[in-house]
Design an enzyme around this catalytic site. Structure first.
Site, PDB file in Angstrom:
ATOM      1  N   LYS A 195      42.619  40.547 -29.372  1.00  0.00           N
ATOM      2  CA  LYS A 195      43.259  41.594 -30.191  1.00  0.00           C
ATOM      3  C   LYS A 195      42.192  42.572 -30.668  1.00  0.00           C
ATOM      4  O   LYS A 195      42.395  43.781 -30.686  1.00  0.00           O
ATOM      5  CB  LYS A 195      43.920  40.964 -31.426  1.00  0.00           C
ATOM      6  CG  LYS A 195      45.314  40.471 -31.228  1.00  0.00           C
ATOM      7  CD  LYS A 195      45.924  40.147 -32.601  1.00  0.00           C
ATOM      8  CE  LYS A 195      47.170  39.321 -32.474  1.00  0.00           C
ATOM      9  NZ  LYS A 195      47.670  38.846 -33.772  1.00  0.00           N
ATOM     10  N   THR A 204      53.326  33.920 -47.759  1.00  0.00           N
ATOM     11  CA  THR A 204      54.408  33.339 -48.567  1.00  0.00           C
ATOM     12  C   THR A 204      54.253  31.820 -48.572  1.00  0.00           C
ATOM     13  O   THR A 204      54.378  31.176 -47.523  1.00  0.00           O
ATOM     14  CB  THR A 204      55.770  33.755 -47.980  1.00  0.00           C
ATOM     15  OG1 THR A 204      55.798  35.184 -47.948  1.00  0.00           O
ATOM     16  CG2 THR A 204      56.920  33.240 -48.816  1.00  0.00           C
ATOM     17  N   LYS A 262      58.388  35.745 -55.016  1.00  0.00           N
ATOM     18  CA  LYS A 262      58.459  36.156 -53.606  1.00  0.00           C
ATOM     19  C   LYS A 262      59.659  35.513 -52.900  1.00  0.00           C
ATOM     20  O   LYS A 262      60.463  36.183 -52.242  1.00  0.00           O
ATOM     21  CB  LYS A 262      57.150  35.776 -52.903  1.00  0.00           C
ATOM     22  CG  LYS A 262      57.188  35.868 -51.393  1.00  0.00           C
ATOM     23  CD  LYS A 262      57.344  37.297 -50.903  1.00  0.00           C
ATOM     24  CE  LYS A 262      57.746  37.348 -49.464  1.00  0.00           C
ATOM     25  NZ  LYS A 262      57.008  38.227 -48.640  1.00  0.00           N
ATOM     26  N   CYS A 271      60.739  36.635 -41.402  1.00  0.00           N
ATOM     27  CA  CYS A 271      60.580  36.317 -42.834  1.00  0.00           C
ATOM     28  C   CYS A 271      61.820  35.739 -43.517  1.00  0.00           C
ATOM     29  O   CYS A 271      61.768  34.641 -44.047  1.00  0.00           O
ATOM     30  CB  CYS A 271      60.127  37.563 -43.584  1.00  0.00           C
ATOM     31  SG  CYS A 271      58.600  38.218 -42.918  1.00  0.00           S
ATOM     32  N   LYS A 313      64.681  44.561 -35.914  1.00  0.00           N
ATOM     33  CA  LYS A 313      65.146  45.762 -36.606  1.00  0.00           C
ATOM     34  C   LYS A 313      64.469  46.953 -35.940  1.00  0.00           C
ATOM     35  O   LYS A 313      63.550  46.765 -35.129  1.00  0.00           O
ATOM     36  CB  LYS A 313      64.835  45.699 -38.103  1.00  0.00           C
ATOM     37  CG  LYS A 313      63.341  45.601 -38.417  1.00  0.00           C
ATOM     38  CD  LYS A 313      63.120  45.284 -39.879  1.00  0.00           C
ATOM     39  CE  LYS A 313      62.583  46.471 -40.598  1.00  0.00           C
ATOM     40  NZ  LYS A 313      62.107  46.193 -41.942  1.00  0.00           N
TER      41      LYS A 313
HETATM   42  C1  UGA Z   1      61.409  41.244 -45.584  1.00  0.00           C
HETATM   43  C2  UGA Z   1      61.455  41.815 -47.004  1.00  0.00           C
HETATM   44  O1  UGA Z   1      62.350  42.924 -47.054  1.00  0.00           O
HETATM   45  C3  UGA Z   1      60.053  42.255 -47.459  1.00  0.00           C
HETATM   46  O2  UGA Z   1      60.104  42.684 -48.815  1.00  0.00           O
HETATM   47  C4  UGA Z   1      59.104  41.047 -47.337  1.00  0.00           C
HETATM   48  O3  UGA Z   1      57.780  41.429 -47.672  1.00  0.00           O
HETATM   49  C5  UGA Z   1      59.111  40.561 -45.892  1.00  0.00           C
HETATM   50  O4  UGA Z   1      60.455  40.189 -45.515  1.00  0.00           O
HETATM   51  C6  UGA Z   1      58.206  39.365 -45.793  1.00  0.00           C
HETATM   52  O5  UGA Z   1      58.506  38.364 -46.437  1.00  0.00           O
HETATM   53  O6  UGA Z   1      57.144  39.465 -45.165  1.00  0.00           O
HETATM   54  P1  UGA Z   1      61.307  42.353 -43.145  1.00  0.00           P
HETATM   55  O7  UGA Z   1      61.679  40.990 -42.668  1.00  0.00           O
HETATM   56  O8  UGA Z   1      60.166  43.060 -42.524  1.00  0.00           O
HETATM   57  O9  UGA Z   1      61.013  42.319 -44.734  1.00  0.00           O
HETATM   58  O10 UGA Z   1      62.575  43.290 -42.926  1.00  0.00           O
HETATM   59  P2  UGA Z   1      63.864  43.689 -43.776  1.00  0.00           P
HETATM   60  O11 UGA Z   1      63.869  45.148 -43.894  1.00  0.00           O
HETATM   61  O12 UGA Z   1      63.959  42.897 -45.014  1.00  0.00           O
HETATM   62  O13 UGA Z   1      65.041  43.271 -42.786  1.00  0.00           O
HETATM   63  C7  UGA Z   1      65.310  41.901 -42.500  1.00  0.00           C
HETATM   64  C8  UGA Z   1      66.560  41.772 -41.670  1.00  0.00           C
HETATM   65  O14 UGA Z   1      67.723  42.123 -42.424  1.00  0.00           O
HETATM   66  C9  UGA Z   1      66.596  42.678 -40.432  1.00  0.00           C
HETATM   67  O15 UGA Z   1      67.150  41.953 -39.367  1.00  0.00           O
HETATM   68  C10 UGA Z   1      67.516  43.806 -40.848  1.00  0.00           C
HETATM   69  O16 UGA Z   1      68.120  44.451 -39.761  1.00  0.00           O
HETATM   70  C11 UGA Z   1      68.519  43.046 -41.696  1.00  0.00           C
HETATM   71  N1  UGA Z   1      69.282  43.885 -42.649  1.00  0.00           N
HETATM   72  C12 UGA Z   1      68.642  44.607 -43.605  1.00  0.00           C
HETATM   73  C13 UGA Z   1      70.671  43.902 -42.590  1.00  0.00           C
HETATM   74  O17 UGA Z   1      71.293  43.234 -41.737  1.00  0.00           O
HETATM   75  N2  UGA Z   1      71.367  44.649 -43.484  1.00  0.00           N
HETATM   76  C14 UGA Z   1      70.759  45.377 -44.454  1.00  0.00           C
HETATM   77  O18 UGA Z   1      71.457  46.040 -45.251  1.00  0.00           O
HETATM   78  C15 UGA Z   1      69.359  45.354 -44.512  1.00  0.00           C
END
Ligand code: UGA
Length: 436
Positions: A39, A124, A206, A262, A322
């Site tokens: 990497k 975490t 968290k 996550c 996502k």
């Molecule tokens: C999540 C948290 O949002 C962060 O704050 C945290 O730092 C991170 O996990 C972590 O623990 O490292 P992340 O997994 O990158 O972040 O992405 P999100 O934006 O939370 O989305 C998670 C999932 O939920 C995705 O599949 C997204 O498409 C879905 N989602 C999100 C929905 O289905 N509906 C929504 O309204 C929002």
């Protein structure tokens, strides 16, 4: 240039590299430590290990300025004052978090020090981990070398750099308040609330935050089940609910459910933490259950329209968990594709940032017989149905007349509710969303 020198362990991972590059941009001499030399070589040739908006420029800029250095020698961190630990804590088969990388990082740091440092856990970790690590350091006469601070990360993939610059809050936990405060001050933008608390509170904040986000998603997905049956539109319902500031509109988008590295992992770990203290996490267990149902629900929609899926040709739009990321770790798309394959369907997949199995870190054997194509139109060509699984902007701008003409049967099952059902009706496309 700032005074403190910083090290980041797991420095080339999603959290670590964002952390390292942003801290270097803030003016800190930062060393990103990672065991993955490949990497490192890639980055030096301008090839990032993963896609993350705005990160590549930042990494190149901070390497060129001399503030960001990469190393695979732990001894290179001997002199730094603050070490952020950003290693993975994947799920074990019983749902508990695997802490081996966190323990290894703290041990390595403690044994390779010339002077005292703060070891800051961004990963975490279950409640109690910082305390246990401190006990371990004491028992091994290493506590003069390392003070543990908990500083959970809240950034999201796909907007990680922006989230670093604009955090909603910074949470730090420690036994020594000054140590925790020093960590927060390293990168807190002016005016951002700082919660300086105990290790336990910090660690649980968290988990509770991720679990609450997951709960909001499963909640709206459950309402979507009823909305769909009674002729409602869950998008309008979310909007109507979200206008109440006590609820807010975020994380109320119904669809295929949450996935990625996550939310699910942390929910499982939190449930396991409840089990350890002999308490039942009834809500959290339901949140997981509802989420699984969302994936199943999309496959059932295909079955309702097409009958037996054996030999049916299905085009999948979206492999990343996502939009704005190329991460397919624990993506909902994987179990859905696997289920379609097990039902005998012929599956073609397409994703703007994940163009091959290899690029997604998958082996061909994991998704046997799946065809990978580079455009949504190719994925739609000759298909009985397409299934939209990631909310890419590119999909929102599709030319549906062109798409329909390419399909064998104009059926679109949309796990992201991207389109207006009336527009689709006008185009004579059989369009099914979630809760609409
Ligand atoms: C999540 C948290 O949002 C962060 O704050 C945290 O730092 C991170 O996990 C972590 O623990 O490292 P992340 O997994 O990158 O972040 O992405 P999100 O934006 O939370 O989305 C998670 C999932 O939920 C995705 O599949 C997204 O498409 C879905 N989602 C999100 C929905 O289905 N509906 C929504 O309204 C929002």
């Amino acid at each position: 240039m700032k005074e403190s020198k910083i090290g980041v362990i797991g420095g080339l991972g999603h959290i670590g590299l964002i952390q390292a590059a942003c801290l270097a941009k803030l003016g800190y001499k930062t060393k990103a430590y990672d065991i993955n030399v490949e990497k490192m070589k890639g980055i030096l040739q301008g090839k990032m290990p993963f896609e993350e908006p705005d990160l590549a420029d930042l990494v190149i800029e901070t390497i060129n300025s001399g503030l960001l250095k990469m190393t695979s020698q732990i001894t290179d961190l001997e002199e730094v004052d603050i070490i952020f630990i950003c290693v993975g804590t994947p799920s074990l088969s019983n749902g508990e978090a695997d802490l081996s990388q966190v323990y290894a990082a703290v041990e390595q740091v403690a044994h390779n020090r010339n002077k005292h440092c703060l070891a800051v856990v961004k990963s975490t970790v279950p409640v109690g981990t910082s305390r246990k690590l401190t006990k371990y350091l004491k028992e091994h006469n290493l506590s003069e070398k390392v003070t543990m601070v908990s500083n959970p990360e809240f950034l999201r993939e796909g907007s990680g750099v922006t989230d670093f610059w604009e955090p909603a809050r910074i949470v730090v936990g420690g036994e020594v308040k000054e140590a925790a405060e020093k960590v927060a001050k390293i990168y807190a933008p002016p005016g951002v609330p700082i919660i300086n608390t105990s290790w336990e509170n910090s660690e649980l904040i968290k988990y509770a935050s991720n679990a609450f986000l997951a709960t909001k998603i499963s909640f709206i997905n459950e309402i979507a089940l009823l909305s769909e049956k009674v002729g409602g539109d869950i998008r309008v319902i979310s909007q109507g609910m979200g206008q109440d500031p006590r609820i807010n509109p975020m994380f109320l988008e119904a669809g295929v459910g949450f996935s990625g590295p996550c939310l699910e992992k942390d929910l499982k770990s939190l449930i396991a933490q409840f089990q350890k203290v002999h308490r039942k996490a009834s809500i959290l267990e339901s949140v997981l259950q509802v989420n699984e149902g969302q994936r199943q629900g999309l496959v059932e929609k295909l079955q309702e329209q097409l009958g037996n899926l054996k030999d049916k040709k299905i085009g999948i739009l979206g492999m990343a968990f996502k939009a704005e990321t190329d991460d397919v770790r624990q993506s909902h798309s994987l179990p859905i594709v696997k289920q379609l394959l097990s039902l005998g369907a012929v599956v073609t997949v397409s994703d703007p940032w994940v163009k091959t199995a290899k690029q997604g870190g998958l082996s061909e054997a994991e998704l046997p017989g799946v065809e990978w194509v580079s455009s949504p139109y190719e994925a739609a060509g000759g298909k009985d149905a397409i299934l939209i699984l990631t909310e890419w902007q590119e999909y929102k701008e599709l030319d549906f007349k062109k798409l329909k003409a390419l399909m064998l049967n104009p059926l679109i099952v949309d796990g992201r509710n991207l389109f207006n059902a009336k527009d689709m009706e006008r185009l004579k496309i059989n369009y099914l969303g979630v809760g609409i």
